[in-house]
Design a protein around this motif. Structure first.
Motif, short mmCIF file in Angstrom:
data_model
loop_
_atom_site.label_atom_id
_atom_site.label_comp_id
_atom_site.label_asym_id
_atom_site.label_seq_id
_atom_site.Cartn_x
_atom_site.Cartn_y
_atom_site.Cartn_z
N VAL A 162 0.84 -1.20 0.00
CA VAL A 162 0.00 0.00 0.00
C VAL A 162 0.88 1.25 0.00
O VAL A 162 0.60 2.22 -0.71
CB VAL A 162 -0.98 -0.01 1.20
N GLU A 163 1.96 1.24 0.78
CA GLU A 163 2.89 2.38 0.77
C GLU A 163 3.48 2.58 -0.63
O GLU A 163 3.62 3.71 -1.09
CB GLU A 163 4.03 2.16 1.78
N GLU A 164 3.80 1.49 -1.31
CA GLU A 164 4.35 1.60 -2.66
C GLU A 164 3.33 2.17 -3.63
O GLU A 164 3.63 3.07 -4.42
CB GLU A 164 4.82 0.22 -3.14
N VAL A 165 2.09 1.69 -3.56
CA VAL A 165 1.05 2.17 -4.46
C VAL A 165 0.74 3.64 -4.21
O VAL A 165 0.62 4.44 -5.14
CB VAL A 165 -0.23 1.31 -4.33
N LEU A 166 0.60 4.01 -2.95
CA LEU A 166 0.22 5.39 -2.60
C LEU A 166 1.41 6.34 -2.52
O LEU A 166 1.22 7.55 -2.40
CB LEU A 166 -0.54 5.40 -1.27
N GLN A 167 2.63 5.79 -2.56
CA GLN A 167 3.84 6.60 -2.44
C GLN A 167 3.81 7.47 -1.19
O GLN A 167 4.13 8.66 -1.20
CB GLN A 167 4.02 7.49 -3.69
N ASP A 168 3.40 6.85 -0.08
CA ASP A 168 3.31 7.56 1.20
C ASP A 168 3.41 6.53 2.31
O ASP A 168 2.94 5.40 2.17
CB ASP A 168 1.97 8.30 1.29
N VAL A 196 -0.41 5.32 5.92
CA VAL A 196 -1.43 4.48 5.28
C VAL A 196 -2.35 3.79 6.29
O VAL A 196 -3.06 2.85 5.93
CB VAL A 196 -0.78 3.43 4.35
N VAL A 200 -6.04 3.42 5.17
CA VAL A 200 -6.22 2.47 4.08
C VAL A 200 -6.02 1.05 4.57
O VAL A 200 -6.78 0.14 4.23
CB VAL A 200 -5.26 2.80 2.91
#
Length: 146
Positions: free
Chosen positions: A105-111, A114, A117
């Motif tokens: 999720v961190e990779e997808v959202l670049q944050d 999370v 989420v």
């Protein structure tokens, strides 16, 4: 005993073509496609899907296909849970599930922030998120939490 892949698929040319069209659209436009196979028990839905998936894996090995089936006794969102588990590589009972989910999720959202989420995705796939300020804010009423 003869493997299902060795038995020719008969009478499903149109349906097989529609599956390939959906895949072509997904590849061309670089956007996911959702396909729902509906039919009475025993008409060959699983056989059609297995045949198509074997063709896809041979012709386009980089394509990722996720599949889910409704559960007779499960929640109404069981297919979504199966899809999410497949997408994030999370298996039931996996002790590393939260870490796996968080990293993706961190990779997808670049944050790195999370928690919200993770909480909502985790609810679908059986991953519990530890206590945090977001969850405490929701914890006041069960309606808000749900």
């Amino acid at each position: 005993m003869v493997a299902a892949e060795e038995i020719p698929l008969v009478g499903r040319v149109q349906e097989l073509g529609e599956l390939h069209q959906a895949l072509d659209k997904a590849v061309t436009y670089e956007t996911p496609q959702t396909i729902v196979l509906v039919g009475s028990q025993g008409v060959g839905k699983t056989r059609l899907m297995e045949h198509w998936l074997s063709e896809v894996s041979e012709q386009q090995p980089d394509v990722r296909v996720f599949r889910a089936s409704p559960s007779q006794e499960g929640q109404s969102y069981t297919p979504f849970s199966q899809l999410l588990r497949g997408r994030f590589g999370v298996k039931e009972g996996d002790e590393q599930a939260l870490a796996t989910l968080r990293a993706q999720v961190e990779e997808v959202l670049q944050d790195r922030r999370v928690a919200e989420v993770l909480h909502f995705l985790g609810a679908f796939i059986g991953v519990t998120v530890p206590d945090n300020p977001f969850l405490r804010a929701l914890g006041d009423t069960s309606e808000q939490h749900d």
